[in-house]
Design an enzyme around this catalytic site. Structure first.
Site, PDB file in Angstrom:
ATOM      1  N   HIS B  81       9.539  -9.247 -22.244  1.00  0.00           N
ATOM      2  CA  HIS B  81       8.343  -8.398 -22.318  1.00  0.00           C
ATOM      3  C   HIS B  81       7.740  -8.187 -20.924  1.00  0.00           C
ATOM      4  CE1 HIS B  81       4.416  -6.837 -23.419  1.00  0.00           C
ATOM      5  NE2 HIS B  81       3.848  -7.844 -22.773  1.00  0.00           N
ATOM      6  N   ASP B 110      11.005  20.862  -3.464  1.00  0.00           N
ATOM      7  CA  ASP B 110      11.707  19.704  -4.027  1.00  0.00           C
ATOM      8  C   ASP B 110      11.304  18.509  -3.174  1.00  0.00           C
ATOM      9  OD1 ASP B 110      13.452  17.889  -5.312  1.00  0.00           O
ATOM     10  OD2 ASP B 110      14.874  19.498  -5.727  1.00  0.00           O
ATOM     11  N   TRP B 144       8.733 -13.976 -16.526  1.00  0.00           N
ATOM     12  CA  TRP B 144       9.000 -12.910 -15.542  1.00  0.00           C
ATOM     13  C   TRP B 144       8.783 -13.431 -14.135  1.00  0.00           C
ATOM     14  CZ3 TRP B 144       6.291  -9.738 -11.959  1.00  0.00           C
ATOM     15  CH2 TRP B 144       4.926 -10.009 -11.840  1.00  0.00           C
ATOM     16  N   SER B 174      16.073   0.974  -6.206  1.00  0.00           N
ATOM     17  CA  SER B 174      15.633   2.275  -6.720  1.00  0.00           C
ATOM     18  C   SER B 174      14.225   2.588  -6.212  1.00  0.00           C
ATOM     19  CB  SER B 174      15.669   2.248  -8.252  1.00  0.00           C
ATOM     20  OG  SER B 174      14.805   3.187  -8.797  1.00  0.00           O
ATOM     21  N   SER B 175      13.322   1.594  -6.297  1.00  0.00           N
ATOM     22  CA  SER B 175      11.934   1.813  -5.875  1.00  0.00           C
ATOM     23  C   SER B 175      11.843   2.061  -4.378  1.00  0.00           C
ATOM     24  CB  SER B 175      11.075   0.596  -6.230  1.00  0.00           C
ATOM     25  OG  SER B 175      10.927   0.488  -7.614  1.00  0.00           O
ATOM     26  N   HIS B 258       1.818 -10.021  -5.910  1.00  0.00           N
ATOM     27  CA  HIS B 258       0.456  -9.487  -5.897  1.00  0.00           C
ATOM     28  C   HIS B 258       0.396  -8.033  -5.466  1.00  0.00           C
ATOM     29  CE1 HIS B 258      -3.610  -9.757  -6.952  1.00  0.00           C
ATOM     30  NE2 HIS B 258      -3.852  -8.987  -5.930  1.00  0.00           N
ATOM     31  N   GLU B 260       2.602  -6.007  -5.990  1.00  0.00           N
ATOM     32  CA  GLU B 260       3.164  -5.327  -7.156  1.00  0.00           C
ATOM     33  C   GLU B 260       2.056  -4.886  -8.135  1.00  0.00           C
ATOM     34  OE1 GLU B 260       6.131  -4.318  -7.691  1.00  0.00           O
ATOM     35  OE2 GLU B 260       6.732  -4.482  -9.784  1.00  0.00           O
ATOM     36  N   TYR B 262      -0.869  -3.891  -7.327  1.00  0.00           N
ATOM     37  CA  TYR B 262      -1.458  -2.660  -6.791  1.00  0.00           C
ATOM     38  C   TYR B 262      -0.458  -1.515  -6.832  1.00  0.00           C
ATOM     39  CZ  TYR B 262      -5.127  -5.821  -5.795  1.00  0.00           C
ATOM     40  OH  TYR B 262      -6.113  -6.756  -5.963  1.00  0.00           O
ATOM     41  N   SER B 273      -8.612   9.931 -10.358  1.00  0.00           N
ATOM     42  CA  SER B 273      -9.324  10.719  -9.354  1.00  0.00           C
ATOM     43  C   SER B 273      -8.960  12.200  -9.420  1.00  0.00           C
ATOM     44  CB  SER B 273      -9.034  10.180  -7.943  1.00  0.00           C
ATOM     45  OG  SER B 273      -9.352   8.814  -7.869  1.00  0.00           O
ATOM     46  N   HIS B 307      -3.525 -16.705  -4.343  1.00  0.00           N
ATOM     47  CA  HIS B 307      -4.512 -16.987  -5.390  1.00  0.00           C
ATOM     48  C   HIS B 307      -3.831 -17.145  -6.760  1.00  0.00           C
ATOM     49  CE1 HIS B 307      -5.509 -12.422  -6.130  1.00  0.00           C
ATOM     50  NE2 HIS B 307      -4.526 -12.807  -6.891  1.00  0.00           N
ATOM     51  N   HIS B 308      -2.541 -16.848  -6.814  1.00  0.00           N
ATOM     52  CA  HIS B 308      -1.778 -17.169  -8.026  1.00  0.00           C
ATOM     53  C   HIS B 308      -1.347 -18.632  -8.022  1.00  0.00           C
ATOM     54  CE1 HIS B 308      -1.295 -12.940  -9.295  1.00  0.00           C
ATOM     55  NE2 HIS B 308      -1.430 -12.715  -8.016  1.00  0.00           N
ATOM     56  N   THR B 333     -12.442  -2.039  -4.701  1.00  0.00           N
ATOM     57  CA  THR B 333     -12.178  -1.727  -6.105  1.00  0.00           C
ATOM     58  C   THR B 333     -13.471  -1.315  -6.797  1.00  0.00           C
ATOM     59  OG1 THR B 333     -10.532  -3.477  -5.962  1.00  0.00           O
ATOM     60  CG2 THR B 333     -10.963  -2.581  -8.132  1.00  0.00           C
ATOM     61  N   LYS B 336     -14.558   2.247  -5.885  1.00  0.00           N
ATOM     62  CA  LYS B 336     -13.872   3.297  -6.644  1.00  0.00           C
ATOM     63  C   LYS B 336     -14.570   3.541  -7.977  1.00  0.00           C
ATOM     64  CE  LYS B 336      -9.107   2.945  -5.079  1.00  0.00           C
ATOM     65  NZ  LYS B 336      -8.926   4.297  -4.567  1.00  0.00           N
ATOM     66  N   ARG B 455      -0.969 -20.329 -21.885  1.00  0.00           N
ATOM     67  CA  ARG B 455      -0.098 -19.201 -22.209  1.00  0.00           C
ATOM     68  C   ARG B 455       1.329 -19.728 -22.414  1.00  0.00           C
ATOM     69  NH1 ARG B 455       0.658 -16.483 -16.254  1.00  0.00           N
ATOM     70  NH2 ARG B 455       1.669 -14.848 -17.421  1.00  0.00           N
TER      71      ARG B 455
END
Lengths: 287, 567
Positions: B81, B110, B144, B174-175, B258, B260, B262, B273, B307-308, B333, B336, B455
């Protein structure tokens, strides 16, 4: 009615407990709880104000006949204002965190009713340079070993300098009340996380590393927790609990535990010797 | 069925060659729009797979001491998941939207490297197939995050962990290729007059997304390569028994992990926006502040990874540093959110489905942002980290944040991609089911975490209110799923039966609406000169002036300043 009905009086702490972490077992858990509550109150005010502003903007400025949208592209003063405002609130929370940190991280001295923390020679039971001890340097140090899928606790009282003969227990840790207990958390295999919510925060048990925390329990009782970091298929069953008993009872339990372990070791040695004899006599095939 | 006023301007694309309709053309295509659609359809299929896994998790947790699935299968479910939603849905879905709309919004025909673009898509598909092939053997079960030593060859001998590694490599490649392509396209192929200060905010977000990918992805690629050699070739990078470090993995993983977050939410910020000004009929409030805060978030996003790891054995100096940077990142943040509300203020808000999803996003993301501040207060994190409080937090940020903006984008841009409108009534039904279902699923999980539920546990004893709270969460998840299903029905139905959209059904601000729906292969015969951040407003005004307010449908109208650029 000029007084709160008993039922309602009971409801208020329960409702608050709904929104706050567990505490009540140890001073560090209580300090985290009070720090959390300050953050919660600040957060609730901001939450209500911003959601209200959003809802108001959506409802008040909904498209209606004849309404014309104001063509505003920004307002430098307003934007600098709310940027600074947000920064000031966060700075205040950061300062508060550091003010509270000492009472959460630094162990306190044991109370007068606590266990006598000196060995036979009169030296402190444990002293180590790389972790925090209470101001008087005395604490009951217990080693917490995480392994798939059980917690092992090794208590002070080794017979030999290399640590052999120390009493140990699995799953349930027994500690004396009113005594500062410092934990040295390690792992024998994968990463685990030690956590008894009412006794403070959680700390990872990482192979190759030591992690430290502490607690001091006033009230006798059993405090429940479990491994908090995925460690394999038995993760959900890796339960931990801490049973706090009066110091005298703790001493008795520890002595008994030591004796039981010695007896079990002796029995194992005897059966090993017997097995060896049988192998020698050809009654059992050498594996 | 709702009818839409004849749109202006109408474009006739005389020079476009008709697109091949054969199925093989989808394999050989290098058209950014077709590749974009393939991205979106593929990632949505993975979204449904990941969603099904989530529902199975919720079914298992609906009752205490449930035995519906085994611990092994449960661990596989949450690993699949999380991995699916991050690597195969949110990140590539944003790439799909950018593929389709980035060239259109900047007035390009293009992407800069069309064939590289096709390769990006096929690498993504390959990553997804390799990963999902593992369900026929041994799916991965280390989460994950794949913390070592649990993910090494001793504790995870199955090939599923290797499938996970190849997935990270293939989708990462790919990314990275896609990100280089987006950056090169924006840097070189903007319409005349589209300076950096006139770039649509979605493009600012994609530009930042691209930089984040280019910096963060190689780190995880290196880390999973080290894990692969640890597993199969006898290296000991992460093996504590042979001089390796289990903490090193956590550092490398979160240095990618982290940013990731964002990478997943910044494009969503861009979408909001774009949509808010269109339906408030008002320019975006503080264009520069929003663009600047996007860049600031991306920069600070690289300084907060540890911080993780507040509960890991790391020095206090590191803890203090990342706590401060985590507080700091809340500022741009918050800015915004204030700017978005100010955009609605004194506007004329039209409650179309895309606007609803954006408003839902702001209200949910606010909660995720606030719970993030709780987590930055690291003593509080020691209590709530690795519990359902964190599960709630990430879902408020990634589902309330990124997924709601993706649905806003679907409702906003479907008319451009298909030429037909989606049903508004089904759209609103879908939104309300998703909104209520989401709150039902995840709000109560904060309380579960505070009450001590970790968890990733496959079962729990019936203590306190855990059973009740879990049941509420499970019921909520099925309402949420029903809401998603309504949108699928809406899309399938509207492909054939939706009202004809015309080029510019929303009277929007950006250049993708200056062409037919769907756009022809070359996008534009004529690329207008851009005079502001809202070129379509200028064009509409100019046409109105020239035709004295009478729109002339079906006539090729070349607006003032439009220049003929070679096709």
């Amino acid at each position: 009615m000029n007084r709160i009905p008993p039922a309602l009086g009971h409801l208020i702490p329960t409702t608050l407990a709904f929104f706050t972490p567990q505490s009540g077992g140890s001073p560090n858990a209580n300090s985290i709880d009070s720090l959390y509550k300050v953050v919660l109150y600040v957060a609730l005010v901001i939450f209500v104000l911003v959601e209200a502003a959003l809802a108001y903007a959506l409802w008040r400025f909904r498209a209606r006949k004849g309404a014309v949208a104001a063509q505003i592209r920004g307002n430098t003063r307003l934007e600098i204002g709310w940027t600074l405002g947000a920064a000031v609130i966060l700075l205040a929370l950061a300062i508060l965190t550091f003010v509270k940190l000492g009472s959460i991280q630094d162990p306190v001295n044991s109370g007068p009713e606590g266990a006598n923390l000196t060995s036979d020679s009169g030296a402190p039971l444990y002293a180590s340079a790389d972790r925090k001890l209470p101001p008087n340097g005395k604490s009951l140090e217990i080693k917490v070993v995480g392994r798939q899928f059980v917690w092992e606790y090794v208590y002070p009282g080794a017979n030999e300098p290399d640590g052999l003969g120390a009493p140990y227990s699995y799953e349930q840790m027994v500690v004396p009340t009113d005594t500062t207990v410092t934990l040295d958390i390690v792992s024998a295999d994968v990463v685990h996380s030690w956590w008894i919510p009412q006794l403070g925060g959680k700390f990872q048990a990482v192979p190759g590393y030591h992690n430290y925390t502490w607690f001091k329990i006033e009230k006798p009782g059993v405090y429940r927790g479990q491994c908090a970091l995925i460690c394999g298929r038995g993760h959900a069953r890796m339960i931990a609990s801490v049973k706090a008993v009066p110091p005298a009872q703790f001493e008795a339990w520890l002595a008994n535990q030591k004796q039981l372990i010695a007896e079990a070791n002796a029995a194992a040695q005897a059966s090993r010797a017997k097995l060896k004899g049988q192998i020698g006599a050809g009654q059992v095939e050498n594996p | 069925m709702a009818t839409y006023a004849a749109p202006v301007p109408q474009i006739v694309t005389s020079r476009a060659e008709p697109q091949s309709r054969r199925w093989t053309s989808w394999i050989t295509t290098t058209d950014h729009k077709r590749i974009g659609i393939m991205y979106m359809v593929t990632t949505f299929v993975f979204f449904l797979l990941g969603g099904t896994e989530a529902l199975m998790i919720r079914l298992q947790l609906g009752l205490p001491e449930n035995t519906l699935v085994s611990p092994q299968i449960y661990n596989q479910l949450f690993t699949m998941h999380g991995t699916t939603m991050v690597f195969l849905f949110v990140v590539p879905m944003m790439a799909g939207l950018a593929n389709y709309f980035l060239p259109l919004m900047i007035g390009a025909r293009d992407m800069a490297y069309p064939r590289l673009n096709a390769l990006s898509y096929w690498l993504l598909l390959a990553g997804g197939l390799v990963f999902y092939a593992s369900i026929f053997w041994n799916p991965p079960e280390a989460g994950w995050t794949s913390y070592v030593p649990l993910s090494n060859a001793t504790f995870s001998p199955g090939g599923g962990q290797d499938a996970w590694i190849y997935l990270v490599h293939l989708t990462g490649l790919s990314s990275i290729l896609g990100a280089i392509n987006f950056y090169a396209t924006v840097a070189n192929m903007r319409a005349r007059g589209m300076s950096w200060g006139r770039l649509p905010l979605f493009i600012w977000a994609i530009l930042t997304y691209s930089i984040l990918i280019i910096v963060a992805m190689p780190v995880i690629a290196g880390a999973v390569t080290m894990l692969l050699t640890d597993r199969h070739f006898g290296t000991h990078f992460f093996d504590p028994n042979n001089g390796g470090s289990a903490i090193l993995w956590q550092h490398l993983f979160w240095f990618f992990g982290h940013p990731e977050v964002y990478i997943m939410v910044l494009p969503g910020f861009g979408i909001v926006s774009e949509i808010l000004p269109v339906f408030a009929r008002k320019p975006i409030f503080g264009y520069k502040a929003i663009a600047a805060s996007t860049v600031a978030i991306a920069f600070l996003g690289f300084l907060t990874w540890a911080h993780h790891m507040f509960t890991a054995p790391i020095p206090l100096a590191v803890v203090v540093f990342v706590a401060m940077s985590s507080f700091l990142i809340a500022v741009p943040t918050g800015v915004k959110i204030f700017n978005w509300i100010a955009t609605l203020w004194e506007g004329t808000v039209e409650f179309k489905t895309p606007l609803l999803y954006c408003a839902g996003f702001i209200s949910l993301f606010l909660i995720g942002g606030i719970s993030g501040v709780f987590l930055a207060v690291f003593p509080v994190d020691w209590q709530v980290n690795e519990t359902y409080f964190v599960v709630a937090h990430i879902h408020f940020v990634l589902m309330g944040g990124a997924v709601f903006t993706i649905f806003a984008a679907i409702y906003y841009w479907f008319p451009k991609m298909s030429g037909r409108m989606l049903s508004e009534s089904l759209g609103k039904l879908s939104f309300w089911l998703m909104f209520v279902g989401f709150l039902g699923t995840f709000l109560i999980q904060h309380v579960l975490g505070l009450d001590g539920m970790p968890r990733r546990i496959y079962e729990y004893p019936n203590i306190g209110n855990w059973a009740l709270y879990n049941l509420i969460s499970t019921v909520g998840s099925f309402v949420l799923a029903a809401g998603i299903l309504v949108t699928i029905v809406n899309v399938v139905r509207s492909l054939k039966h939706g009202a004809i959209a015309g080029p510019d059904p929303w009277k929007a601000n950006t250049l993708e609406w200056f062409t037919t729906s769907p756009p022809p292969a070359n996008n534009f015969d004529v690329i207008p000169v851009v005079r502001s951040a809202e070129p379509m407003k200028d064009i509409r005004r100019e046409i109105e002036r020239r035709t004295s307010g009478v729109p002339a449908p079906g006539v090729a109208t070349v607006p003032a300043g439009a220049t003929q650029v070679g096709v």
